[in-house]
Every structure is written in structure tokens, then in C-alpha cells.
Design an enzyme around this catalytic site. Structure first.
Site, PDB file in Angstrom:
ATOM      1  N   GLU A 199       0.912  -1.324  -0.029  1.00 10.59           N
ATOM      2  CA  GLU A 199       0.039  -0.060   0.077  1.00 10.59           C
ATOM      3  C   GLU A 199       0.915   1.194  -0.167  1.00 10.59           C
ATOM      4  OE1 GLU A 199      -4.064  -1.621   1.926  1.00 10.59           O
ATOM      5  OE2 GLU A 199      -2.761  -0.537   3.234  1.00 10.59           O
ATOM      6  N   GLU A 316      -6.764  -7.303  -1.547  1.00 10.81           N
ATOM      7  CA  GLU A 316      -6.946  -7.230  -0.279  1.00 10.81           C
ATOM      8  C   GLU A 316      -8.551  -6.798  -0.296  1.00 10.81           C
ATOM      9  OE1 GLU A 316      -5.081  -5.081   3.117  1.00 10.81           O
ATOM     10  OE2 GLU A 316      -3.243  -5.440   2.173  1.00 10.81           O
TER      11      GLU A 316
END
Length: 397
Positions: A199, A316
């Protein structure tokens, strides 16, 4: 249970393992915007278990790793995403720049060896945006301690010392010789892909251009070490300046990445998105969150197919058990969306739920924890998705 029945079940499981290992031979590649394995389309359902190396660093806890991989494999899950980093702190892999704890590395060796045994492919991430397990803040702290003048954590993407630290870590992991299998990581097809960073975000440059330069440099470096494995960035999917009208799809803000330009880099083999409706569009009804989720997935699939021409993975997603609404309804809806898009040729390649845990890991539970078998309805939904995705891949042959 009779001895005969036990022997029969044991024999079937050994046959299953043999077939899983056979299916696990060969590297996963990309062709015409979809994944391929041994010349056939590869679609999957999978999961995140970030904690595998951390737990496996203690040999007395390795049974938890085995439990999760075995149960996941039995449910038909074939890809797991996990950390190949732990920078400073408890059970650190990298104690300080270039200094490693062999005991923790052997934990990662065990994870890879067990994944191979159960026919599960791994996506291994090199570093964290967040402070958990060190992350870029730990790299900045190390560099400052070495005398570097660094004003903020986002210089992680530009400062020569920080980039050197990360390259050293990448090389250490990619060239590691597994102490159990005696196979170098870069030569092991159990590893599906490397991930540059979990991320990445850059609050200093919302355009995505700074991250773009970093991705290009790091991706080229990884490929110079290993051209057998796939590589992805670790993106959440936020749109940036390259297609301004797409910013309306974002959940009301930007994070300094550009889904389009960051993934157009040649050395990046496939695109990823993450999605947390209970955090990103909190306050909306369950129905509104599901509508947003479908738009988020579909818009990225359109861009992956038409602009990037690369596979897309929902890397995710999850729903907290501490929030409102039904996790099962949410997951069923997301899985249906993924499957329906995958039917259009395989560009939408699969999803990785956040996150699977073993029994007795309540202290790790962030609200998203799922223990296979503990909640039969959720387990069935996850397993059903795995089987329909595998069947769909076979139908493309």
C-alpha cells in the site's frame, strides 16, 4: 473411525497433495492480459496471512502456519499473500540495515516449504507503507541515525540512502537460498510474485509521479535480479492525475498514487486493488457500500483490460466483524462480482480476502480475522468461490 476408513482418507489426502504439488510446478506467467500456468489459464481464490514468517520464526508455533496452509488448500485456495519483511522491533528479520536474524529467515524458509507442500502460491511483499513491522518509517529512522538529513517519511521514495537500503533488502530476499528446500527464492515457482510495497502512499506528491519514478527504479532492479517471477506494486488502486475523470471513483481523497500510470510501467506484470468499504466509505448503508464496491472493482477491471492490458487482482478486501451488516452477504457479493468479470476473458484473475488466521490467534484479530472451519457458512462461501474460479479457468482451455 475404523482403521480402513482412516487409511482410505489418508490415501486420498496424499493423492490430493501429489496433485497439488504437480499443479504447483512451473512459474505463473502473463499472456494476453491473463495469468497462465503451464500454458493454461490460471484463475484463483486466495487469502492474506501477513503473519506467517513472524509466527514461523518460533519453531514451537509453526503448526499454526501448517494449519492455515493445509486448511486453505483443502478449501481450494491456491494463492496467499504475506510479508517478506520485518524491520526492527519484535522478531525482526532485518535488525538493522543489512543485518538479518537467521532464525527469522528460516521462518520464511519454512513458510515457502509448507506452501509448496500444500500447493499454495505465495505473493511476497518487500516493505510496508505503515509502521507495522517497521515499514518506511523504520527505514527513515535508520537513515537519520546514519546522519542523513531527511525531513519526512515520504523521502523514502527519493532519498538515495533509503533506496539503497531497500535495494539491499530486496536482493537479500530474492537471492536467499532456502535452508529447507535448498532452492533459491528466485528459482522457486512456489512464489507467484514479488510485491514492491504494501500500500504505497505519498502525501508529499498527490499526482503519483514521485511514486511512479520509484516504482520504475525498483521494478527494474527486481527484474535485474529475477526475471522468472511476476512483479506487482502493492497498490490500493487510487486514481491520480493521468486520467482526471477517474478520480471521481476514489473514496473522496487521493493518496499520492496513480493506478493507471503506476501500472503502465513495463516491468510491472499485473495490477492490484484493495478495498475496505467499512473504512473508506463508512457511514453509508450496507447497500450503498456494496454499490460503491462494485463500481470500484468494475472501473479498475475496465482499465486493466482496455488501458493496462494486464491481469487485475483484488489483493485485499474484507469486512470487519465489529461493524454493521453481514460479512457473508458482503463476501458473496464481492465474489460474484469478481467471478462475473473473470468470465469476460480472465483479466479479473482472482481475489485475496483479508485475512485467514489459525485457531488460538485471537490476540492477532483486527476484526477481519477468519478461521476456516470455525464459521461454516463463511468457509463454504470462500471454498465455493475457489472451486468456481478453478472451473472457469478450465473452461477457457
Amino acid at each position: 473411525m475404523s482403521y480402513t476408513k482412516r487409511s482410505c482418507i489418508s490415501g486420498l489426502f496424499l493423492l490430493f497433495l501429489a496433485l497439488a504439488c504437480e499443479a504447483n510446478s512451473g512459474f505463473i506467467g502473463v499472456k494476453d492480459s491473463h495469468f497462465e500456468l503451464n500454458g493454461s489459464p490460471f484463475l484463483f481464490n486466495g487469502f492474506n496471512s501477513y503473519w506467517l514468517m513472524h509466527v514461523a520464526a518460533d519453531p514451537t508455533e509453526r503448526y499454526k502456519v501448517t494449519e492455515v496452509l493445509k486448511d486453505a488448500s483443502t478449501a481450494g485456495l491456491s494463492v496467499c499473500r504475506t510479508w517478506a519483511f520485518s524491520d526492527g522491533g519484535d522478531r525482526a528479520l532485518q535488525i538493522s540495515p543489512g543485518v538479518y536474524d537467521e532464525r527469522v529467515f528460516q521462518g520464511l524458509d519454512f513458510v515457502i516449504a509448507e506452501a509448496k507442500k500444500y500447493g499454495v502460491r505465495l505473493i511476497l511483499s518487500f516493505v510496508n507503507q505503515w509502521n507495522d513491522f517497521g515499514g518506511k518509517a523504520q527505514y527513515v529512522w535508520w537513515a537519520r541515525n546514519a546522519g542523513a538529513q531527511i525531513s519526512n517519511d515520504d523521502e523514502f521514495y527519493t532519498h538515495p540512502m533509503l533506496k539503497k537500503y531497500l535495494k539491499n533488502h530486496i536482493e537479500k530476499v530474492v537471492t536467499r537460498l532456502n535452508s529447507i528446500t535448498k532452492v533459491a527464492y528466485k528459482d522457486d515457482p512456489t512464489i507467484m510474485a514479488w510485491e514492491l510495497m504494501n500500500e504505497p502512499r505519498d502525501q508529499a506528491d498527490y499526482s503519483g509521479k514521485t511514486v511512479n519514478g520509484w516504482v520504475q527504479e525498483m521494478a527494474s532492479f527486481v527484474k535485474s535480479l529475477d526475471n522468472k517471477h511476476l512483479l506487482e506494486v502493492g497498490m490500493e488502486g487510487f486514481y491520480g492525475d493521468s486520467i482526471p475523470e477517474r478520480k471521481s471513483v476514489n473514496p473522496g481523497y487521493q493518496v499520492g498514487t496513480d493506478f493507471i500510470s503506476n501500472h503502465l510501467i513495463n516491468e510491472i506484470d499485473f495490477a492490484t486493488i484493495h478495498a475496505y468499504t467499512d473504512q473508506w466509505v463508512s457511514g453509508q448503508s450496507d447497500e450503498a457500500q456494496l454499490v460503491w464496491m462494485e463500481k470500484w472493482i468494475t472501473s479498475h477491471w475496465e482499465d486493466a483490460r482496455n488501458i493496462l492490458k494486464k491481469p487485475l487482482v483484488l489483493a485485499e478486501f474484507g469486512k470487519s466483524s465489529r461493524g454493521q451488516g453481514s460479512r457473508d452477504i458482503f463476501m458473496s457479493s464481492v465474489y460474484r462480482n469478481v467471478y462475473n468479470l473473470a468470465k469476460e476473458g480472465g483479466t479479473m484473475a482472482g481475489s485475496l480476502v483479508w485475512q485467514l488466521m489459525a485457531h488460538g490467534m485471537e490476540n492477532y484479530d483486527d476484526g477481519y480475522c477468519i478461521v476456516l472451519g470455525q464459521n461454516p457458512s463463511t468457509t463454504q462461501i470462500i471454498s465455493d468461490q475457489a472451486h468456481v474460479m478453478t472451473a472457469l479457468a478450465h473452461s477457457f482451455n
